[in-house]
Motif scaffolding. Structure first.
Motif, short mmCIF file in Angstrom:
data_model
loop_
_atom_site.label_atom_id
_atom_site.label_comp_id
_atom_site.label_asym_id
_atom_site.label_seq_id
_atom_site.Cartn_x
_atom_site.Cartn_y
_atom_site.Cartn_z
N TRP A 151 -21.25 -16.03 -33.25
CA TRP A 151 -20.68 -15.92 -31.86
C TRP A 151 -19.69 -16.99 -31.54
N SER A 152 -18.81 -16.54 -30.60
CA SER A 152 -17.71 -17.26 -29.99
C SER A 152 -17.39 -17.07 -28.71
N SER A 153 -17.05 -18.13 -27.70
CA SER A 153 -16.87 -17.71 -26.56
C SER A 153 -15.14 -18.00 -26.50
N VAL A 154 -14.53 -17.04 -25.65
CA VAL A 154 -13.40 -16.54 -25.79
C VAL A 154 -12.85 -16.69 -24.01
N HIS A 155 -11.81 -17.53 -24.10
CA HIS A 155 -11.37 -17.64 -22.56
C HIS A 155 -9.90 -17.03 -22.33
N SER A 156 -9.64 -16.15 -21.46
CA SER A 156 -8.19 -15.67 -21.41
C SER A 156 -7.92 -15.37 -19.94
N VAL A 157 -6.71 -14.74 -19.85
CA VAL A 157 -6.17 -14.39 -18.65
C VAL A 157 -5.75 -12.78 -18.82
N ILE A 158 -6.06 -12.13 -17.70
CA ILE A 158 -5.95 -10.51 -17.92
C ILE A 158 -5.22 -10.37 -16.57
N ASN A 159 -4.21 -9.27 -16.65
CA ASN A 159 -3.72 -8.58 -15.50
C ASN A 159 -4.64 -7.92 -14.59
N LYS A 160 -4.60 -8.15 -13.36
CA LYS A 160 -5.51 -7.69 -12.41
C LYS A 160 -5.59 -6.07 -12.37
N ASN A 161 -4.46 -5.45 -12.53
CA ASN A 161 -4.23 -3.84 -12.44
C ASN A 161 -5.00 -3.40 -13.84
N ASP A 162 -5.38 -4.25 -14.94
CA ASP A 162 -5.75 -3.44 -16.00
C ASP A 162 -7.24 -3.89 -16.22
N PHE A 163 -7.87 -4.70 -15.09
CA PHE A 163 -9.05 -5.23 -15.15
C PHE A 163 -10.21 -4.43 -15.64
N TRP A 164 -10.72 -3.24 -15.13
CA TRP A 164 -11.55 -2.58 -15.49
C TRP A 164 -11.56 -1.75 -16.78
N GLU A 165 -10.29 -1.43 -17.09
CA GLU A 165 -10.18 -0.77 -18.47
C GLU A 165 -10.40 -1.92 -19.57
N ILE A 166 -9.89 -2.87 -19.21
CA ILE A 166 -10.03 -3.94 -20.34
C ILE A 166 -11.54 -4.35 -20.51
N ILE A 167 -12.13 -4.40 -19.29
CA ILE A 167 -13.94 -4.89 -19.50
C ILE A 167 -14.45 -3.81 -20.12
N ASP A 168 -14.10 -2.33 -19.84
CA ASP A 168 -14.84 -1.36 -20.50
C ASP A 168 -14.79 -1.59 -22.09
N GLU A 169 -13.43 -1.73 -22.57
CA GLU A 169 -13.23 -1.97 -23.95
C GLU A 169 -13.76 -3.23 -24.80
N SER B 261 4.09 -19.01 -8.83
CA SER B 261 2.89 -19.56 -9.27
C SER B 261 1.62 -18.90 -8.62
N VAL B 262 1.81 -18.84 -7.14
CA VAL B 262 0.93 -18.13 -6.43
C VAL B 262 0.81 -16.55 -6.74
N LEU B 263 1.95 -15.97 -6.75
CA LEU B 263 1.90 -14.52 -6.78
C LEU B 263 1.47 -14.10 -8.32
N LYS B 264 1.66 -15.10 -9.45
CA LYS B 264 1.20 -14.72 -10.44
C LYS B 264 -0.23 -14.95 -10.55
N GLY B 265 -0.92 -15.83 -9.90
CA GLY B 265 -2.09 -16.00 -9.72
C GLY B 265 -2.92 -15.01 -9.01
N ARG B 266 -2.14 -14.48 -8.10
CA ARG B 266 -2.77 -13.33 -7.24
C ARG B 266 -2.99 -11.97 -8.12
N GLY B 267 -1.99 -11.75 -9.20
CA GLY B 267 -2.04 -10.60 -10.02
C GLY B 267 -2.72 -10.52 -11.15
N SER B 268 -3.63 -12.08 -11.43
CA SER B 268 -4.32 -12.17 -12.82
C SER B 268 -5.51 -12.50 -12.41
N LYS B 269 -6.69 -12.36 -13.50
CA LYS B 269 -7.92 -12.98 -13.43
C LYS B 269 -8.38 -13.57 -14.88
N TYR B 270 -8.88 -14.81 -14.46
CA TYR B 270 -9.56 -15.50 -15.67
C TYR B 270 -10.78 -14.92 -16.11
#
Length: 285
Positions: A248-266, A206-215
């Protein structure tokens, strides 16, 4: 009450990282300075502070039930022991290095040469694979000085940042393996203590998964909602809530930390606004 006995390196970066992750999984250990053993306050566990190179034999003999140890040490001294979890910290390489003035560019260039190392089993294994014959000089500590005093033509040692090689006028020419801290268990562990290891492993995951993810929280225009949801798979699916502002809608999710900036750009390209990104302490799946 029966206690799980777990070994960690007695000092250094691996010790600090090991004690930190035990704390993060909710295990409080009273470890005073220079103690060889300490008990946890809130979990049936004792921590043994040992020399890294001695830990594989303690595991093999059942003196300790488990250990947080560098994978490179297990490859050298305990490849018969079971790794139950990779921990993602204390990363390093086991590398071949030579003086900067050397023409050698790979392990094969040290055929017939002298290699100083603290990892003879590891080096011999890779020499055999490469079909290279070299003379090993086994040194415990300060391996980097060997070429400078004429003892060896090259070395094999662990490399973290590379600063030690640089200070000793050496250059890396080959990487034999990459290593990180792992959780390993004794072949003699009891069923009762195996249950405790399973609990620790669950917490570690659970800790390692959290380290590799962003909310991620963001505002999305409804006309692009499907595209934005497609970018944010989350654990099962994103949470979508209507905003007070129509359309408009509010969206909440989890993304992989390694893909963070690419997903933010999209997300921005698809009209997402007010993007908030938060660290995750634990993810219990």
């Amino acid at each position: 009450m029966n206690k799980l006995k777990i070994a960690v390196q007695k000092s250094g970066r691996l010790n600090e990282d090991s004690m930190r992750i035990l704390k993060q999984i909710g295990i409080s250990v009273d470890n005073g300075k220079d103690q060889l053993k300490a008990s946890a306050r809130n979990f049936p566990l004792e921590v043994f502070y040992l020399r890294n190179g001695d830990i594989p034999q303690y595991l093999r003999d059942g003196v300790v039930d488990a250990a947080i140890i560098g994978e490179n040490v297990l490859i050298e001294k305990g490849n018969d022991l079971t790794i139950v979890e990779r921990l993602g910290f204390s990363k390093c390489k086991v590398s071949i290095a030579v003086p900067k003035s050397s023409n050698a560019t790979s392990l094969k260039d040290l055929n017939g040469k002298r290699i100083a190392t603290s990892y003879p089993n590891t080096v011999n294994q890779f020499l055999d694979k490469a079909g290279v014959k070299a003379n090993l000089h086994i040194i415990n500590g300060s391996v980097e000085i060997a070429p400078n005093i004429g003892l060896a033509d090259g070395i094999c040692d662990i490399v973290s940042s590379g600063s030690t090689l640089f200070k000793n006028g050496l250059k890396e020419i080959d990487v034999l393996l990459k290593s990180e801290a792992v959780l390993a268990t004794s072949p003699l562990i009891s069923d009762e203590n195996q249950e405790l290891i399973d609990k620790i492993q669950f917490r570690l995951k659970s800790v390692l998964k959290g380290r590799g993810s962003k909310y991620v929280l963001l505002n999305a225009p409804n006309e692009n909602l499907e595209k934005i949801i497609g970018l944010l798979p989350g654990m099962k699916s994103p949470t979508v809530l209507p905003l007070a502002t129509e359309g408009w809608s509010s969206v909440h999710s989890v993304i992989n930390k390694n893909d963070f900036w690419e997903i933010i750009d999209e997300l921005k390209a698809n009209g997402a606004e007010g993007i908030l990104v938060c660290p995750i302490e634990n993810m219990v799946l």
